[in-house]
Each structure stands twice: as structure tokens, then as C-alpha cells.
Design an enzyme around this catalytic site. Structure first.
Site, PDB file in Angstrom:
ATOM      1  CB  CYS A 169      41.082  38.672  35.005  1.00 32.15           C
ATOM      2  SG  CYS A 169      41.534  40.415  34.324  1.00 32.15           S
TER       3      CYS A 169
ATOM      4  CB  CYS B 189      39.420  41.409  37.277  1.00 30.06           C
ATOM      5  SG  CYS B 189      38.904  40.939  35.547  1.00 30.06           S
TER       6      CYS B 189
END
Length: 544
Positions: free
Chosen positions: A77, A80
């Protein structure tokens, strides 16, 4: 061409061997094989603790921190990856051996997309290509992430560590003690959110522990539960001092053995009991009678002997900081406070028939190994003034309590005259009324001396057994640790280490690398066999 192939294969194998050595040395908290072999990432320091489904409960159940933050994320991600530096800025304040504010919050993360992968090199057209990774079909943290209803990445939760262990979270759950952090997308906003929860004023630029922010424990009965970590710390430092100053002599060995016997039977921490038992069983090997004799002095002058490498309370100790016994000034409380808690906790755990043995074990240990000379002499004078043997554990516990108050009474006067006391934790005659009102028969007596208080000794003893017995051990009971063995390596230096995951990523990497190496060799061998066969066939045709 064959030499070129061989060179490529040899280079790859050498690189694989080097990588496998690095993989063996990295901690098991690495999130993936690719991260493990990345030299760029190896130089980075991660403060947040990586968790997965195999150690999530154990780490959160056993942390000394009062609060926990869990970040659920996925390594693929982009958001992230971009958020990680923000999370690490805050984790630096609370995690690791150099934490600015230790024991406040444990910051962790869980990779919901983590898989275990095995790889094999592909040999095609005379070239060695990148590994072909074969991964397990399911992410190993799927069930864990489902338990917390993770709906987006990154998703952060806050709550008591014990509530995370074997727990979960549902969006519609109203009374849960676990809460979603809804405003923490930058380091500043996350720390502000934490400050609101704690009523604190921590800053991202904090560089040292703000001692003045410590809560006083004079009236909070439950805070002694946090001292369970301090008794482990104090036990470690007591033996560290003994070794540093080479205090195990022929005339002090018996005193140490008796005290170890007391610790084996009654130390409130099971891992300290276990470590003390191992030292006791191997005492002659670890502490030979002549370990620091003149003829061996040269051999051990820069060493602590075999006992120096022995961790009496497990590898999680020392943590490097105090919980209940931290003072508001850098050089106050700490070890002396922790040692008193150890002694009091021992006094309320013995049986009546052990009272005299416990008395002599404690007195001889302090006389032989407490390095503060004035305090040592004062304590042993009070030991020597005892004329009759103790017949009950109550008598010994009350004697130790009275002795502690006499020490406090002496130090109150000395510290007042030179100004060296702790302003937030001044020496007092103990317990104060805030902790045990029933211990004081009358509230009209001044409390500047032990002799001026009319004590209800039955209530004092009842308080001591509850405070240093049941309440001190309450964290163990709450976390299901009382009487349970702490598995070595489960926590893996929880506070001192930045990674705590026990998934065998290193083992998987080694297998994958071995597979790659053997696969490459097999491919090269088969190609050589085909070339050799083709050469023989061609040579035979020429001879026809």
C-alpha cells in the site's frame, strides 16, 4: 560461452550465500523476504514492533507498557509506505532501549498482506533471471486482521495491551476499551491524539524523559502492580553490582546461596525464580570458590566470570528503565526502591517455618553485597539488635516494615539538611493514610517519626500482604502469567528490540535461497549435459 555461464552461476551463488548469512542475522520481525535482503532497509532503524498472528497475543499480554497502539497495514500500500516515517517518529518516543518516554505506550504494526514465500532461480536462454517466488495462498495474518475488522489501510487502534491479546474489535461494539484512532495521519496529529488521551504534553522533539510529568503513587494503591517489572530490574542490578565489584568471596558464598534459595522459592517473578534456580544448580561451575583468587585475577580482571553472561531474570531484563520506582529526579529512587520492593514481596510470601531463614538470608545478603556502606551498616545494626528468633512470617514482615521506616526516618533528616531528596517522592513514614487509613489508630499524631504513630499492627500486616502480595502480582493474574512459564524468545527483547515477529521468514528465505542455488546448478548441469551430448553427436557425424 560455458565459462560465461559458469561465471554467472558462481556469482549468483556467492551472492545467495552472502544474503543467507545476512538473513540468518536479521531479526525475525522482517515483514517479507524482499525486505530482509534489502541492504537499503537494513540500515534503517525501526522503532515500532512488528507483530503477526503467532506472537501478537504474547507480546501484548506481557508488555510493561500501560497502553498499546496497533497499526494494521499492507506492505504493498503506497499510503502505508508514506505513513511509516510518521509512525516511526512517534514510536521513537515510546519504544526501544533509548525511548524518551518508556513504559507509556507500546507501538506495534501488523502487515495484513504478509505471506511466506519460497523461490527458485529461472535459467533461460543462457541467462539467470530474478527469483520466481512461490507464496503460500493465504496471508498469515488474515484471521488476526479480520478479528479487528480492518476495513482500510493504514488503520490504527488504541487500548490497554491486555485487551488486544486474545481480543478483537467490531465497528458496532459500544463498550469496547479498544478505540480506532481517527485523527493520526501525520506524526503531529497522532501525538496530539495520544496527548489528549493521556492528558500529557509530549512533543516530537523530546529528547529526554520528563521526570516532572510522573504521576505520584502515594495514594494510588494499584500502582504497585507496575513494580512487578521493577523487582526483575532490581534483581538483575543486584547481581550485576556483585559481579562488577567481584564480591563473591569464600566468606560471602554462603550468603549468596541462601539468598538465591529464598529467590527460587518466593520471588514474585517466575522467570527470576527460574533463573535463580539455574544459578543455584550450577553454582559451583558459575562461581567456583577461587573465581577471583589472586592466581586467577589476571584471567578474570576484565570479565565477570561465567556468571556474567547469565541472565538471571531472562533476556527481557534489564529493560533499562523503572516503572513504579522511577523518581522525579534522575538519580533518585530506582534501584534502592526496587530492592525494597523485592524484600517486602519476599517477606509476605514465606511460610511461618521459613521466617528465621528468610531473616538471616536477607540480613546476610545486605551485609555482604549492599555496596552503600552507611546504609549497609545501619541495616545490619538493626539485624543485630534482634535477640529472639522469628517464629511467624507475620513477625518477619512487620520487622522488615519497621526497619524500612527507620531507614526512611534517618534519610528524611539527612536529605532535608542537604536538599538531595526527591521533591515529588519524599521519604515518608509508611504506609501513609492515603494508602491505609485503618493502619493508623489515630489521625492526631504527627507523621515525622515512626515512634509518634500509633499503628494497628494487624491492619499493617493485612495491608502488607495485600499490597506486596496480591496487588503486586495482579498484572500477572490479569495477563494469565501467574504460574505460567514464559517461553524463551516469545517477547524477544520487547522493549529493547525493534522487531518481535517470530514467523520464520529467515528460515523461509534460507530455504528459498538454497532452492535457488540448487535450481541454478541443476539448470547449468542439464545445459552442460545437453551441450556435451550435442557435441558427441556432431563429432560422430563427422567421423561417418
Amino acid at each position: 560461452m560455458s565459462m560465461s555461464k559458469a561465471s554467472v552461476i558462481l556469482i549468483v551463488i556467492v551472492l545467495l550465500l552472502i544474503s543467507s548469512k545476512e538473513a540468518a542475522s536479521i531479526q525475525s520481525g522482517s515483514r517479507s523476504i524482499l525486505r530482509a535482503v534489502s541492504s537499503e532497509n537494513k540500515a534503517q532503524v525501526d522503532y515500532a514492533v512488528d507483530l503477526n498472528s503467532t506472537n501478537f497475543d504474547a507480546v501484548l499480554r506481557n508488555t510493561p507498557a500501560a497502553h498499546a497502539i496497533v497499526e494494521f497495514f499492507a506492505h504493498w500500500c503506497p499510503a502505508c509506505r508514506n505513513y511509516k516515517p510518521h509512525y516511526e517518529k512517534v514510536a521513537r518516543l515510546f519504544n526501544g532501549p533509548d525511548a524518551v518516554h518508556p513504559g507509556i505506550a507500546l507501538m506495534t504494526r501488523v502487515d495484513c498482506a504478509l505471506k511466506l514465500c519460497f523461490g527458485q532461480l529461472i535459467y533461460m536462454g543462457g541467462l539467470v533471471t530474478s527469483p520466481s517466488l512461490t507464496c503460500l495462498a493465504a496471508q498469515i495474518n488474515n484471521k488476526l486482521c479480520d478479528k479487528f475488522s480492518v476495513s482500510h489501510y493504514p488503520m490504527l487502534f488504541w487500548g490497554p495491551p491486555s485487551k488486544f491479546a486474545s481480543g478483537g474489535w467490531e465497528p458496532k461494539e459500544e463498550k469496547s476499551e479498544i478505540h480506532v484512532i481517527d485523527d493520526g495521519r501525520t506524526a503531529e496529529r497522532l501525538l496530539n491524539w495520544i496527548n489528549k488521551q493521556l492528558g500529557s504534553s509530549y512533543g516530537l522533539d523530546d529528547e529526554k524523559f520528563e521526570y516532572e510529568h510522573l504521576p505520584s503513587n502515594i495514594s494510588d494503591l494499584g500502582q504497585i502492580a507496575r513494580a512487578v517489572y521493577d523487582v526483575e530490574e532490581a534483581t538483575f542490578f543486584a547481581f550485576e553490582i556483585i559481579l562488577e565489584h567481584k564480591m563473591i568471596k569464600p566468606h560471602t558464598r554462603a550468603s549468596l546461596i541462601k539468598f538465591l534459595q529464598l529467590l527460587v522459592a518466593h520471588h514474585p517473578s517466575k522467570r527470576c525464580r527460574k533463573g535463580s534456580a539455574e544459578v543455584l544448580v550450577n553454582f559451583d561451575d558459575l562461581c567456583p570458590p577461587d573465581m577471583w583468587s589472586t592466581d586467577k585475577q589476571e584471567a578474570v580482571s576484565d570479565d565477570k566470570g561465567m556468571l556474567g553472561s547469565f541472565q538471571i531474570c531472562g533476556k527481557e531484563v534489564p529493560r533499562g528503565y523503572w516503572m513504579f520506582c522511577r523518581g522525579s529526579k534522575k538519580d533518585t529512587r530506582g534501584f534502592s526502591c526496587g530492592l525494597w520492593v523485592v524484600l517486602h514481596s519476599l517477606s509476605v510470601r514465606i511460610e511461618d517455618g521459613e521466617s528465621q531463614f528468610a531473616f538471616t538470608a536477607v540480613c546476610d545478603f545486605i551485609n555482604s553485597f549492599f555496596i552503600c556502606e552507611e546504609c549497609r551498616q545501619h541495616f545490619y545494626q538493626m539485624c543485630s539488635s534482634v535477640t529472639a528468633p522469628f517464629n511467624t512470617s507475620r513477625d518477619f514482615a512487620l520487622w522488615l516494615w519497621s526497619t524500612h521506616n527507620k531507614v526512611n526516618e534517618r534519610l528524611m533528616k539527612e536529605e532535608a539538611s542537604v536538599g538531595t531528596g526527591d521533591p515529588k517522592f519524599p521519604k515518608i513514614i509508611w504506609p501513609p493514610k492515603q494508602l491505609c487509613s485503618s493502619c493508623h489508630r489515630s489521625s492526631n499524631h504527627r507523621e515525622n517519626g515512626a515512634g509518634q504513630i500509633d499503628w494497628n499492627l494487624n491492619e499493617v500486616y493485612k495491608f502488607l500482604t495485600g499490597y506486596y502480595g496480591e496487588t503486586l502480582a495482579s498484572l500477572y493474574k490479569e495477563k494469565d502469567r501467574l504460574g505460567d512459564e514464559v517461553t524463551d524468545g516469545v517477547i524477544a527483547d520487547l522493549v529493547a528490540s525493534t522487531n518481535a515477529v517470530v514467523v520464520p521468514v529467515g528460515a523461509a528465505l534460507a530455504i528459498a535461497l538454497a532452492s535457488c542455488a540448487f535450481g541454478a546448478l541443476a539448470c547449468y548441469w542439464r545445459s552442460q549435459q545437453k551441450n556435451r551430448k550435442y557435441y558427441h553427436q556432431l563429432h560422430s557425424l563427422k567421423n561417418i
